[in-house]
Structure formats: C-alpha cells, structure tokens
Write an enzyme that holds these catalytic residues in place. Structure first.
Site, PDB file in Angstrom:
ATOM      1  N   HIS A  84     -62.244   0.878 -43.465  1.00 30.04           N
ATOM      2  CA  HIS A  84     -62.825  -0.418 -43.082  1.00 30.04           C
ATOM      3  C   HIS A  84     -64.303  -0.245 -42.765  1.00 30.04           C
ATOM      4  O   HIS A  84     -64.825   0.875 -42.761  1.00 30.04           O
ATOM      5  CB  HIS A  84     -62.049  -1.058 -41.928  1.00 30.04           C
ATOM      6  CG  HIS A  84     -62.138  -0.330 -40.611  1.00 30.04           C
ATOM      7  ND1 HIS A  84     -61.765   0.981 -40.451  1.00 30.04           N
ATOM      8  CD2 HIS A  84     -62.542  -0.751 -39.377  1.00 30.04           C
ATOM      9  CE1 HIS A  84     -61.927   1.331 -39.190  1.00 30.04           C
ATOM     10  NE2 HIS A  84     -62.407   0.301 -38.517  1.00 30.04           N
ATOM     11  N   HIS A 109     -66.165  -0.764 -40.058  1.00 35.16           N
ATOM     12  CA  HIS A 109     -66.748  -0.421 -38.762  1.00 35.16           C
ATOM     13  C   HIS A 109     -67.509   0.890 -38.926  1.00 35.16           C
ATOM     14  O   HIS A 109     -67.039   1.819 -39.596  1.00 35.16           O
ATOM     15  CB  HIS A 109     -65.666  -0.296 -37.682  1.00 35.16           C
ATOM     16  CG  HIS A 109     -65.224  -1.637 -37.156  1.00 35.16           C
ATOM     17  ND1 HIS A 109     -63.993  -1.859 -36.591  1.00 35.16           N
ATOM     18  CD2 HIS A 109     -65.884  -2.823 -37.114  1.00 35.16           C
ATOM     19  CE1 HIS A 109     -63.908  -3.137 -36.224  1.00 35.16           C
ATOM     20  NE2 HIS A 109     -65.034  -3.740 -36.533  1.00 35.16           N
ATOM     21  N   ASP A 143     -68.203   3.588 -37.357  1.00 32.47           N
ATOM     22  CA  ASP A 143     -67.693   4.942 -37.098  1.00 32.47           C
ATOM     23  C   ASP A 143     -66.769   5.446 -38.204  1.00 32.47           C
ATOM     24  O   ASP A 143     -66.285   6.571 -38.139  1.00 32.47           O
ATOM     25  CB  ASP A 143     -67.006   5.012 -35.720  1.00 32.47           C
ATOM     26  CG  ASP A 143     -65.901   3.984 -35.536  1.00 32.47           C
ATOM     27  OD1 ASP A 143     -65.996   2.896 -36.134  1.00 32.47           O
ATOM     28  OD2 ASP A 143     -64.947   4.266 -34.794  1.00 32.47           O
ATOM     29  N   HIS A 144     -66.554   4.626 -39.239  1.00 32.55           N
ATOM     30  CA  HIS A 144     -65.717   5.064 -40.359  1.00 32.55           C
ATOM     31  C   HIS A 144     -66.481   5.193 -41.672  1.00 32.55           C
ATOM     32  O   HIS A 144     -65.940   5.715 -42.645  1.00 32.55           O
ATOM     33  CB  HIS A 144     -64.530   4.114 -40.537  1.00 32.55           C
ATOM     34  CG  HIS A 144     -63.584   4.183 -39.373  1.00 32.55           C
ATOM     35  ND1 HIS A 144     -62.413   4.890 -39.389  1.00 32.55           N
ATOM     36  CD2 HIS A 144     -63.701   3.673 -38.104  1.00 32.55           C
ATOM     37  CE1 HIS A 144     -61.829   4.803 -38.206  1.00 32.55           C
ATOM     38  NE2 HIS A 144     -62.586   4.077 -37.408  1.00 32.55           N
ATOM     39  N   HIS A 163     -56.253  -4.798 -37.788  1.00 37.86           N
ATOM     40  CA  HIS A 163     -57.447  -4.495 -37.007  1.00 37.86           C
ATOM     41  C   HIS A 163     -58.311  -5.756 -36.917  1.00 37.86           C
ATOM     42  O   HIS A 163     -57.977  -6.772 -37.499  1.00 37.86           O
ATOM     43  CB  HIS A 163     -58.183  -3.330 -37.679  1.00 37.86           C
ATOM     44  CG  HIS A 163     -59.165  -2.631 -36.800  1.00 37.86           C
ATOM     45  ND1 HIS A 163     -58.927  -2.355 -35.485  1.00 37.86           N
ATOM     46  CD2 HIS A 163     -60.408  -2.128 -37.063  1.00 37.86           C
ATOM     47  CE1 HIS A 163     -59.973  -1.735 -34.981  1.00 37.86           C
ATOM     48  NE2 HIS A 163     -60.887  -1.586 -35.914  1.00 37.86           N
ATOM     49  N   ASP A 201     -57.873   2.699 -37.607  1.00 40.01           N
ATOM     50  CA  ASP A 201     -57.797   1.711 -36.539  1.00 40.01           C
ATOM     51  C   ASP A 201     -56.688   0.691 -36.782  1.00 40.01           C
ATOM     52  O   ASP A 201     -56.681   0.006 -37.798  1.00 40.01           O
ATOM     53  CB  ASP A 201     -59.156   1.024 -36.415  1.00 40.01           C
ATOM     54  CG  ASP A 201     -60.255   2.036 -36.133  1.00 40.01           C
ATOM     55  OD1 ASP A 201     -60.008   3.245 -36.308  1.00 40.01           O
ATOM     56  OD2 ASP A 201     -61.357   1.625 -35.730  1.00 40.01           O
ATOM     57  N   HIS A 218     -58.909   9.755 -33.068  1.00 38.28           N
ATOM     58  CA  HIS A 218     -59.709   8.560 -32.802  1.00 38.28           C
ATOM     59  C   HIS A 218     -59.702   8.214 -31.313  1.00 38.28           C
ATOM     60  O   HIS A 218     -59.513   7.065 -30.908  1.00 38.28           O
ATOM     61  CB  HIS A 218     -59.181   7.376 -33.641  1.00 38.28           C
ATOM     62  CG  HIS A 218     -60.166   6.247 -33.786  1.00 38.28           C
ATOM     63  ND1 HIS A 218     -60.184   5.173 -32.933  1.00 38.28           N
ATOM     64  CD2 HIS A 218     -61.162   6.022 -34.668  1.00 38.28           C
ATOM     65  CE1 HIS A 218     -61.144   4.332 -33.304  1.00 38.28           C
ATOM     66  NE2 HIS A 218     -61.758   4.826 -34.350  1.00 38.28           N
TER      67      HIS A 218
HETATM   68 ZN   LIG Z   1     -62.565  -0.056 -36.271  1.00 41.50          ZN
END
Ligand SMILES: [Zn+2]
Length: 307
Positions: A61, A63, A65-66, A141, A211, A269
């Site tokens: 996804h 976000h 941090d990914h 999510h 997530d 995570h």
């Molecule tokens: Zn996320």
C-alpha cells in the site's frame, strides 16, 4: 521458495536499529522483494544481495513506511546500468508517483518496469511460472492495501539412478515416470512409480500481511497457508488504538495463525513505543505457541521449516 529475510520490521516512525517494512524471498536464482520502506537499498547491500537478481517487487500500500525506499532503489538499478525488465506489483497510483519523480528529475530509465495494478476483494493470481504462483489478497487498512501469497508448485519426483540401471529404463519414458507414471516392461511387468522414485518435497506457501485490521474473511483467503507473516503493531493493552488505526495486536495475529493452523507465525511492524519486543512475543505465544519475532536480519528457511 528457499528463504525469507527481513530487512525492516518497524512501523511508521524510525527508532534505533529498527527499519521500515521490507522483506526479501530467495526463489531459485532470483529475489522477490516485498515492500520497500525508506533505506531498503542499504539493507539489501548489507545483506550482500545483488541488485540485478531482484526481479519482482511487491508493494502492499501507499503509506510511506512501505514504499518510500522504492524510488531510490529503482534509481540505483538505473545508475548501475540495469537493462533487465523489472516486474512491479502494487496499488493504483504507485506508477503515477514513480513516473512523476522520474519525469521531474529528467530520468529516463534504461530498463523497463512492467507494472501490474493489484486490486479487488478476492485472492487473485498475479504471477506464475514453472516454480511458483503469486496471489494478491485484500487487507483491511485505512487505504487500499493488499497482501501477497506465495505458493510453490509441486516439483516432479526424482528418478533413482540405481533403478534406471536395474530396469534399463529408456530415456524417453523417464520424464513421464518422474511425473507419476509407472514403468511397464516389455514382458508386461509393472514397476510402480513409487519404487522408481523419491518424492519431491511438499510445496510450501507463505503469506505476507502488512498493515491490517483482521476481518473474518481473511481466513478463507489464506486457507492452507504454511507460513504466515502478520503485523503486530500493538499489544492488547492498546487494542482501541489498533482498531482506530486499522492495525492488529499480537494476540489478534496469533488468533489468526491458530485458526489457520499455520506451521509458524512471524510477527513484525512494531509500534515505536515498544523498545523491548519480548512482551509482544509472549502475548502472541499465549495464543499461538509457534510464534517468532521478526527483526532486522532475521532469516527463515522454507526448506527446513524455519531452521
Ligand atoms: Zn499503513
């Protein structure tokens, strides 16, 4: 699937020696990268994995941090003179972000990115060859998010050399025997497939759930999976916060693993609030004993069931 290596196991904010999400699977002579948080290319370098052998990248996804590490990694591929195609899987919009970055920096990649948009509410086959199948499946999510399911294909059995000699088995029938046929000798005697071969190891599967606030339906989508990575951002004491942010607790991840009957659960995570991860492990193991903590540098051998 040979082994899994975790390059980053943290969540949103950087802490100490924890890095944002990234894991890599060795499959045959190539590497499959799952998520690519900031700094992933440095972790890949540290792990002494050759960039050119990374053939497929799967992003869950959008976000940061990914995937904030992806533009950097793709640029490095370019600077190193890569010409080999790269297969990229991810949500709608990922390619727009990358193209904007490359366009505004005047970068014309020397290699081609073959992008597959991942979407939908079912388990969907997105890639296959003679060794593996990869499926995407929806996670729950705040924004669109998909996990990935890696399934090895059944390999043919191995023909025993001494049996080939003993029965003088000609070349042209060997392939069929490996795939399950018996051998019928000229005099009509049947020598069974089982006598002539050693079976290939059972194919293994691995599912990656980044997530995710766990929904009942996920159990159907992941039925039969052998090894599971699932986020455990929080502990039960932060259950409300987990709910609000569409994340899971260690105990919830463990309940899913238990219901699925997996061989091993790997958690990760972690929220930056947890400096010591042992309480998360303990909480998970109270529900599902075969839990291990994912951490930077963690390696998991699929062929030896984790050893
Ligand atoms: Zn996320």
């Amino acid at each position: 699937l040979e082994f899994l290596k975790i390059l980053g196991c943290g969540s949103a904010l950087p802490v100490g020696n924890r890095y944002p999400s990234a894991q890599i699977i060795k499959n045959k002579e190539r590497y499959l990268l799952i998520d690519c948080g900031e700094g992933t290319q440095l972790r890949i370098r540290e792990a002494k994995i050759s960039f050119i052998r990374i053939t497929h990248i799967f992003i869950t996804h959008l976000h940061g941090d990914h995937f904030f590490g992806l533009p950097g990694l793709l640029s490095s591929f370019h600077l190193l003179g890569r010409t080999k195609d790269l297969y990229l899987y991810g949500p709608k919009g990922l390619m727009d972000i990358l193209e904007l970055q490359f366009r505004l920096s005047g970068t014309a990649l020397r290699y081609q990115i073959i992008f597959t948009e991942v979407s939908g509410s079912e388990k969907t086959l997105i890639m296959q060859d003679n060794s593996i199948e990869v499926y995407s499946f929806p996670l729950n999510h705040r924004i669109k998010c998909h996990g990935y399911f890696f399934q090895e294909k059944q390999r043919p059995a191995t023909l025993l050399v001494k049996k080939i000699k003993q029965y003088s088995i000609p070349d042209f029938v060997r392939g069929k025997i490996k795939e399950g046929a018996d051998y019928i000798m000229e005099n009509g005697t049947v020598i069974t497939h089982e006598e002539l071969t050693t079976p290939a190891p059972k194919p293994v599967s691995f599912a990656y759930c980044s997530d995710n606030k766990i929904k009942q339906k996920l159990k159907e989508l992941l039925r039969g999976v052998d090894y599971l990575y699932h986020e455990a951002t929080f502990m039960e004491s932060e259950k409300e916060r987990a709910k609000k942010t569409y994340h899971s607790t260690a105990s919830e991840a463990a309940t899913l693993a238990k219901d699925l009957g997996v061989k091993q659960l790997i958690i990760g995570h972690y929220s930056a609030r947890y400096q010591n991860l042992q309480p998360l492990l303990k909480e998970s193991q109270q529900v599902f004993k075969n839990t291990v903590l994912g951490y930077e540098g963690f390696e998991f051998s699929f062929t030896e069931g984790g050893k």
